[in-house]
Design an enzyme around this catalytic site. Structure first.
Site, PDB file in Angstrom:
ATOM      1  N   GLU A 264     123.299  74.978  71.784  1.00 57.22           N
ATOM      2  CA  GLU A 264     123.570  74.576  70.395  1.00 57.22           C
ATOM      3  C   GLU A 264     125.075  74.527  70.149  1.00 57.22           C
ATOM      4  O   GLU A 264     125.557  73.678  69.394  1.00 57.22           O
ATOM      5  CB  GLU A 264     122.873  75.521  69.411  1.00 57.22           C
ATOM      6  CG  GLU A 264     121.346  75.603  69.550  1.00 57.22           C
ATOM      7  CD  GLU A 264     120.619  74.264  69.558  1.00 57.22           C
ATOM      8  OE1 GLU A 264     121.106  73.312  68.916  1.00 57.22           O
ATOM      9  OE2 GLU A 264     119.570  74.170  70.236  1.00 57.22           O
ATOM     10  N   HIS A 267     126.228  71.122  71.072  1.00 53.87           N
ATOM     11  CA  HIS A 267     125.948  70.157  69.992  1.00 53.87           C
ATOM     12  C   HIS A 267     126.989  70.316  68.876  1.00 53.87           C
ATOM     13  O   HIS A 267     127.502  69.342  68.325  1.00 53.87           O
ATOM     14  CB  HIS A 267     124.559  70.425  69.389  1.00 53.87           C
ATOM     15  CG  HIS A 267     123.411  69.890  70.197  1.00 53.87           C
ATOM     16  ND1 HIS A 267     123.296  68.562  70.554  1.00 53.87           N
ATOM     17  CD2 HIS A 267     122.301  70.494  70.696  1.00 53.87           C
ATOM     18  CE1 HIS A 267     122.168  68.394  71.240  1.00 53.87           C
ATOM     19  NE2 HIS A 267     121.551  69.538  71.346  1.00 53.87           N
TER      20      HIS A 267
HETATM   21 ZN    ZN Z   1     119.638  69.810  72.282  1.00 52.23          ZN
END
Ligand code: ZN
Length: 500
Positions: A264, A267
């Site tokens: 994450e 991202h």
């Molecule tokens: Zn992902």
């Protein structure tokens, strides 16, 4: 023209604010909202999405866009990119009849409820009826969007703009012919690696505390983001300057938080590093799910499961968990976190077998959409493909066809983006490595700034300005997605770990 551009920007800014306010509600729903809030929250989200859709699909926006398309802005400029991307989004949004949108929204939200119960009770028959409707609605949507080659293209285009199923098929075929034998070779040598070290209890708060170290070291800006806990980890943003990630902590599964946080975080770095000038327009954020996933996989796997990374972090992890790790060598730990073996569940799969789970879903989706497979026959088709690719048949539907949330929420054409992300992570990283050859040495000292800087310069700052294929060409010189760097990486890494 400047006046028209200002009007367009002001209108898009209002829509942007509505969308991001909805994102805050969505984030809260998955982190802090008490269960009693569910019904009201669904209403609020549906109201905001209706307002946003109405504002965006207004005739006036279309008129502004077609006037501004004549303005002759330079292709790379923020202005031309805004007009180009807004036009693409606008055309898509206008293609679906409001009645269909409403029916999809209602069916998809019901689909998730039905699926949750069916999965808990391991019973596909409960889900079959609504899934049949979901497939049918997706077919209707695809027909409304339109396509040239295959119906799949129309749905894939929502997540990976401009990508065609045939392109995916061809790169997957290359991958498949290399990965299937690799999985077999590893299976024949599976005793080379064990992960007993990971099968211990690790205090959850200590996992959380440790995870913050690499998260901040890779460049996640805590002044412009925060981490919370949720059942399913995700990343969302409310602004370039407010990006949220979540992680989950299990006492018996330290890998879940360790690598989930890096995933994450990857991202989030993409979201936090859009050019500030793109804030408040449609252009901030990631250009496609595949490119987004390339960033999460890069930090999770290419960096986060590398020997160099753990040369720096393993002694620190040992300090956090002396009872569990003090007597375990770096080499054993490195092998354990990279253990590869066939498994039923996609989200728990390792780097080698993961893509096989995606091939299966991609092939089944195509069959459903071209109506060569009936929903009633889906569980059997699923199990047959599991046997073909991974040599195992799920003992029940919860570990088989019911395991993923995507179809229940109406998302078809989404799965390939996970594997595209794996491939792209290496396509980009191998170029970064050409430009900065001592990256692994830097990782072994806990330094990640050069790699982040490279991605910020070549990918992050552009936000949605360029499509995935445009970015690939600009960054790597390749004419499109290419599996070679990924295959080279995975073969080298696993030949080394399993002494193949
Ligand atoms: Zn992902």
């Amino acid at each position: 023209m400047q006046e028209k551009l200002d009007i367009l920007k002001a209108k898009l800014k209002t829509i942007h604010d509505v969308n991001y306010a909805a994102a805050v509600l969505g984030w809260d729903q998955q982190t802090y909202m008490p269960p009693g809030g569910a019904a009201a929250r669904a209403e609020q989200l549906s109201t905001l999405s209706k307002i946003s859709h109405e504002l965006f699909t207004a005739d006036e926006i279309g008129e502004l866009l077609s006037d501004l398309a004549q303005a002759g802005f330079d292709y790379d400029s923020n202005e031309a990119s805004l007009v180009r991307v807004a036009q693409r989004d606008y055309d898509q949004a206008r293609k679906l009849p409001p009645q269909l949108v409403e029916e999809m929204s209602r069916t998809f939200s019901m689909g998730q409820q039905v699926w949750t119960k069916a999965r808990a009770e391991k019973d596909f028959s409960q889900f079959q009826g609504v899934l049949t409707k979901i497939v049918d609605l997706n077919i209707q949507a695809a027909e409304a969007y339109g396509y040239e080659e295959s119906i799949y293209d129309a749905l894939l285009n929502q997540y990976e703009p401009g990508m065609k199923a045939s392109e995916v098929q061809s790169v997957f075929a290359t991958l498949k012919s290399a990965l299937v034998p690799l999985v077999q070779a590893i299976a024949e040598n599976k005793d080379a690696v064990d992960d007993l070290v990971l099968q211990q209890e690790f205090d959850e708060q200590t996992q959380w505390d440790f995870g913050l170290l690499p998260l901040q070291a890779i460049g996640f800006d805590m002044e412009r983001g925060r981490q919370d806990k949720s059942a399913h980890p995700f990343t969302t943003s409310f602004s370039v300057n407010d990006v949220r990630i979540t992680t989950r902590l299990h006492k018996e599964m330290i890998g879940s938080a360790l690598f989930g946080t890096l995933h994450e975080g990857g991202h989030a770095l993409y979201e936090q590093n859009s050019d500030q000038a793109l804030e408040g327009t449609l252009l901030a954020g990631g250009t496609s799910l595949g490119v987004h996933e390339s960033q999460s996989r890069l930090w999770e796997n290419v960096v986060g499961r590398s020997k160099a990374f753990w040369q720096f972090y393993y002694p620190k992890l040992q300090d956090f968990f002396p009872a569990q790790l003090k007597s375990v060598s770096l080499d054993s730990f490195y092998k354990a976190i990279n253990k590869s073996e066939p498994s039923y569940v996609r989200v728990e799969a390792d780097e080698v077998t993961y893509n096989l789970h995606i091939f299966l879903r991609f092939e089944l989706e195509q069959s459903l959409l071209n109506k060569s497979l009936r929903v009633a026959d889906l569980p059997a088709a699923w199990n047959a493909k599991m046997e073909e690719y991974l040599g195992m048949t799920p003992p029940n539907d919860a570990l088989g066809v019911l395991q993923d949330i995507h179809w229940s929420g109406g998302m078809m054409g989404y799965f390939p983006t996970y594997t595209l992300g794996n491939i792209l992570s290496l396509q980009f990283y191998s170029k970064a490595l050409q430009d900065i050859p001592d990256l692994p040495e830097q990782f072994s000292k806990g330094e990640f700034g050069a790699l982040l800087g490279w991605f910020r310069e070549h990918i992050h700052r552009h936000g949605r300005k360029f499509t995935a294929n445009e970015l690939i060409e600009r960054v790597t010189g390749d004419a499109g997605i290419k599996a070679d760097p990924y295959l080279k990486y995975i073969k080298q890494k696993y030949s080394d770990i399993y002494q193949l």
